[in-house]
Write a protein that holds these residues in place. Structure first.
Motif, PDB file in Angstrom:
ATOM      1  N   CYS A 182      16.471  10.260  38.377  1.00 33.03           N
ATOM      2  CA  CYS A 182      16.542   8.803  38.577  1.00 33.03           C
ATOM      3  C   CYS A 182      15.154   8.166  38.524  1.00 33.03           C
ATOM      4  CB  CYS A 182      17.152   8.444  39.938  1.00 33.03           C
ATOM      5  SG  CYS A 182      18.743   9.189  40.277  1.00 33.03           S
ATOM      6  N   GLU A 183      14.151   8.936  38.905  1.00 32.70           N
ATOM      7  CA  GLU A 183      12.808   8.364  39.070  1.00 32.70           C
ATOM      8  C   GLU A 183      11.981   8.397  37.788  1.00 32.70           C
ATOM      9  OE1 GLU A 183      12.581   6.821  41.763  1.00 32.70           O
ATOM     10  OE2 GLU A 183      14.412   7.786  42.507  1.00 32.70           O
TER      11      GLU A 183
ATOM     12  N   GLU B 269      21.207   6.631  49.963  1.00 30.89           N
ATOM     13  CA  GLU B 269      20.005   5.980  50.497  1.00 30.89           C
ATOM     14  C   GLU B 269      18.987   7.046  50.871  1.00 30.89           C
ATOM     15  OE1 GLU B 269      21.373   3.822  53.937  1.00 30.89           O
ATOM     16  OE2 GLU B 269      22.952   2.863  52.734  1.00 30.89           O
TER      17      GLU B 269
ATOM     18  N   ARG C 179      20.625   5.990  40.898  1.00 29.00           N
ATOM     19  CA  ARG C 179      20.588   6.349  42.329  1.00 29.00           C
ATOM     20  C   ARG C 179      21.918   6.048  43.007  1.00 29.00           C
ATOM     21  NH1 ARG C 179      16.330   3.061  43.401  1.00 29.00           N
ATOM     22  NH2 ARG C 179      14.558   3.747  42.157  1.00 29.00           N
ATOM     23  N   ALA C 180      22.700   5.151  42.428  1.00 30.44           N
ATOM     24  CA  ALA C 180      24.001   4.824  43.024  1.00 30.44           C
ATOM     25  C   ALA C 180      25.068   5.871  42.701  1.00 30.44           C
ATOM     26  CB  ALA C 180      24.453   3.447  42.543  1.00 30.44           C
TER      27      ALA C 180
ATOM     28  N   ALA D 183      13.584   0.139  36.037  1.00 29.57           N
ATOM     29  CA  ALA D 183      14.024  -0.176  37.404  1.00 29.57           C
ATOM     30  C   ALA D 183      15.543  -0.307  37.461  1.00 29.57           C
ATOM     31  CB  ALA D 183      13.363  -1.454  37.892  1.00 29.57           C
ATOM     32  N   GLU D 184      16.098  -0.958  36.462  1.00 30.85           N
ATOM     33  CA  GLU D 184      17.561  -1.138  36.449  1.00 30.85           C
ATOM     34  C   GLU D 184      18.276   0.209  36.277  1.00 30.85           C
ATOM     35  OE1 GLU D 184      17.497  -5.579  34.393  1.00 30.85           O
ATOM     36  OE2 GLU D 184      17.631  -3.783  33.139  1.00 30.85           O
TER      37      GLU D 184
ATOM     38  N   SER E 104      17.088   3.178  37.001  1.00 31.46           N
ATOM     39  CA  SER E 104      16.912   3.982  38.226  1.00 31.46           C
ATOM     40  C   SER E 104      17.906   3.570  39.296  1.00 31.46           C
ATOM     41  CB  SER E 104      15.502   3.800  38.792  1.00 31.46           C
ATOM     42  OG  SER E 104      14.576   4.379  37.940  1.00 31.46           O
ATOM     43  N   ALA E 105      18.053   2.281  39.480  1.00 33.49           N
ATOM     44  CA  ALA E 105      18.965   1.808  40.538  1.00 33.49           C
ATOM     45  C   ALA E 105      20.392   2.257  40.237  1.00 33.49           C
ATOM     46  CB  ALA E 105      18.881   0.292  40.660  1.00 33.49           C
ATOM     47  N   ALA E 106      20.804   2.137  38.977  1.00 31.12           N
ATOM     48  CA  ALA E 106      22.165   2.549  38.616  1.00 31.12           C
ATOM     49  C   ALA E 106      22.339   4.056  38.817  1.00 31.12           C
ATOM     50  CB  ALA E 106      22.455   2.165  37.167  1.00 31.12           C
TER      51      ALA E 106
END
Ligand code: AMP
Ligand code: MG
Length: 504
Positions: A390-391, A479, A439-440, A432-433, A435-437
């Protein structure tokens, strides 16, 4: 009714029992057997509230007495359900709730009906040689794994509470007894259908099917053939469930037909495990000697189990056996379709490929499979690999080192990452987008086996801090929990748990 009685029964008030409307052959009426010294270990406060119950009342002395089976809630008519099942491929005509007692049902805040069952509540007419009891370790495992599944968004039964019984239970060694309160959309299993079908009791199969349609699949009533629709709907939910297990590295461990719900919830956390390193043939269960329920076998075992269900429903599908067979096959294809769709799109999401964006899905699927193959060859931790991915930056290897270091041969990762980056370049959106997707869908925390073992070891010494810590991270697994970051770590060599046990 006296005031004290009312107060006593307040914590689990107003239970319904729709299962009692089915004929007497579906269950045995039986009350829990009281335990010596009930001591509340934990109430699941969120779940209590969801069920419209007061967690403080449940945690009171009166509540504990109900959760231990030492008191029966007012108006409740407890029962043990009859079922059969294929265990490791062998048919057993009568299993049933040998140590579980259904207290009744509650309608939750969203209008959904849930069973409330005590597991480990004493002997029933289905106990055979068993003592009807449960022990602390497996009860803790079931509680933690259920909450982890909820955190991951995967359908599951859940624990409402755990009570220590204050009694010794004899297994391979002397264990501490415990009672788990289990909440399920229902406890009807594939094996429940098998129980009646194998006796040639078609009327009961039909009554059960009607009950299940009403309770879980009401839309099926509108179908041309409601029983075929029921089979297809249940099959689709199983397909989705098993795909989602695979996506988080879960191995159920004992997918007998009596451990497969009709509702599509994960049930019976026995010798189950989340994988650390990715190994498609991984088996943890001490009793699964031939790997029937290995990680990668689960999709085909799901189909095998559903074929048993289909077999039970044949007489309801059509009077002509050929037509019935054909209808069953058509319904079961819903399993394959839903499995493949959920699994493939889930894997693409895990590596940050959004559906419908600039890619050929077959090429994308091959890209993920290539990563999985390299992970298996390089002993890579399943959860951490996807979470670290993700990172990564699309155009800069600055964040690569921790991930490539997971691979025994880091080059194996580099050459894959090159292809992955070329693919990302064809899709819109920034790092960033993406990664956020990612990480979910890629959890940072799973209930790793060595952590579950620590929870059990500590609880046996009356230390519940590890339980609270583990519940905290697995309940919100997507989280970061900075203070509990060590829960992301794989086991050290001496901590590795190679086998899990059913503990029955
Ligand atoms: P499980 O392994 O929990 O899925 O259980 C398989 C079957 O064995 C079910 O019919 C259970 O009710 C029964 N069983 C498991 N443990 C016990 C026990 N301690 N006492 C009585 N029956 C049990
Ligand atoms: Mg079972």
């Amino acid at each position: 009714m006296s005031a004290t009685q009312t107060a006593h029964n307040a914590p689990l008030r107003a239970l319904e029992n729709s299962y009692l409307e089915l004929p007497p052959g579906f269950y045995a009426r039986v009350a829990p057997t009281p335990v010596a010294r009930p001591r509340l270990l934990r109430v699941n406060r969120d779940l209590a509230e969801q069920l419209g119950l007061d967690p403080n009342e449940l945690a009171s002395e009166a509540g504990t007495a109900l959760l231990a089976g030492n008191q029966v809630p007012a108006g409740a008519e407890p029962l043990a359900m009859a079922y059969a099942g294929h265990q490791y491929g062998q048919f057993v005509p009568s299993l049933g709730d040998g140590r579980a007692i259904l207290l009744g049902e509650r309608i939750d805040r969203d209008g959904q009906r849930f069973d409330i069952q005590l597991k480990g509540a004493g002997r029933t007419p289905f106990s055979r040689m068993g003592d009807g009891r449960a022990v602390l370790g497996p009860v803790l495992r079931e509680y933690v794994l259920g909450e982890a599944m909820v955190g991951l968004g995967i359908p599951t039964t859940r624990a409402l509470a755990m009570v220590a019984s204050g009694e010794e239970v004899y297994r391979e060694r002397i264990e501490q007894g415990a009672v788990l309160t289990r909440v399920a959309a229902s406890h009807v299993r594939v094996g429940t259908f098998e129980y009646f079908a194998r006796r040639g009791d078609v009327d009961s199969v039909r009554q059960l099917a009607d009950y299940v349609i009403q309770r879980h699949y009401p839309d099926c009533r509108q179908a041309d053939n409601p029983y075929q629709a029921l089979l297809a709907a249940s099959a689709a939910r199983q397909g989705e469930l098993i795909a989602r297990w695979l996506l988080v590295g879960f191995i159920h461990g004992v997918m007998n037909t009596d451990n497969m719900t009709i509702s599509g919830e994960t049930i019976d956390y026995g010798p189950c495990a989340f994988m650390d390193t990715y190994q498609p043939d991984a088996v943890y269960s001490s009793i699964d000697r031939f790997g029937r329920y290995a990680y990668q076998q689960q999709p085909s075992i799901g189909m095998w189990n559903l074929t048993q269900l289909a077999q039970c429903l044949l007489p309801l599908l059509d009077t002509d056996d050929d037509v019935a067979q054909q209808q069953a096959r058509a319904a079961l294809s819903a399993y394959v379709e839903r499995f493949e769709e959920t699994y493939a799109s889930g894997l693409r999401a895990k590596i940050g490929l959004a559906d419908g964006q600039a890619g050929d899905q077959r090429e994308d699927d091959a890209l993920v499979q290539d990563l999985l193959a390299r992970m298996a060859e390089n002993n890579v931790d399943f959860t951490n690999c996807f979470r670290l991915l993700c990172e990564l930056k699309r155009d800069d290897p600055v964040a690569d080192p921790p991930l490539r270091a997971l691979f025994a041969e880091p080059d194996a990762f580099d050459s894959w990452a090159e292809k992955w980056r070329a693919r990302l370049a064809r899709q819109s959106g920034n790092d960033a987008e993406r990664s956020a997707a990612m990480r979910a869908v890629n959890p940072a925390y799973i209930p790793r086996n060595h952590r579950v073992q620590q929870v059990i070891d500590a609880a046996e010494e009356n230390d519940f801090k590890p339980l609270e810590n583990l519940l905290q991270v697995v309940s919100h697994p997507f989280e970061e929990h900075a203070a509990l970051a060590e829960y992301r770590l794989p086991p050290r060599p001496e901590e590795v748990v190679r086998q899990t046990f059913c503990g029955t």
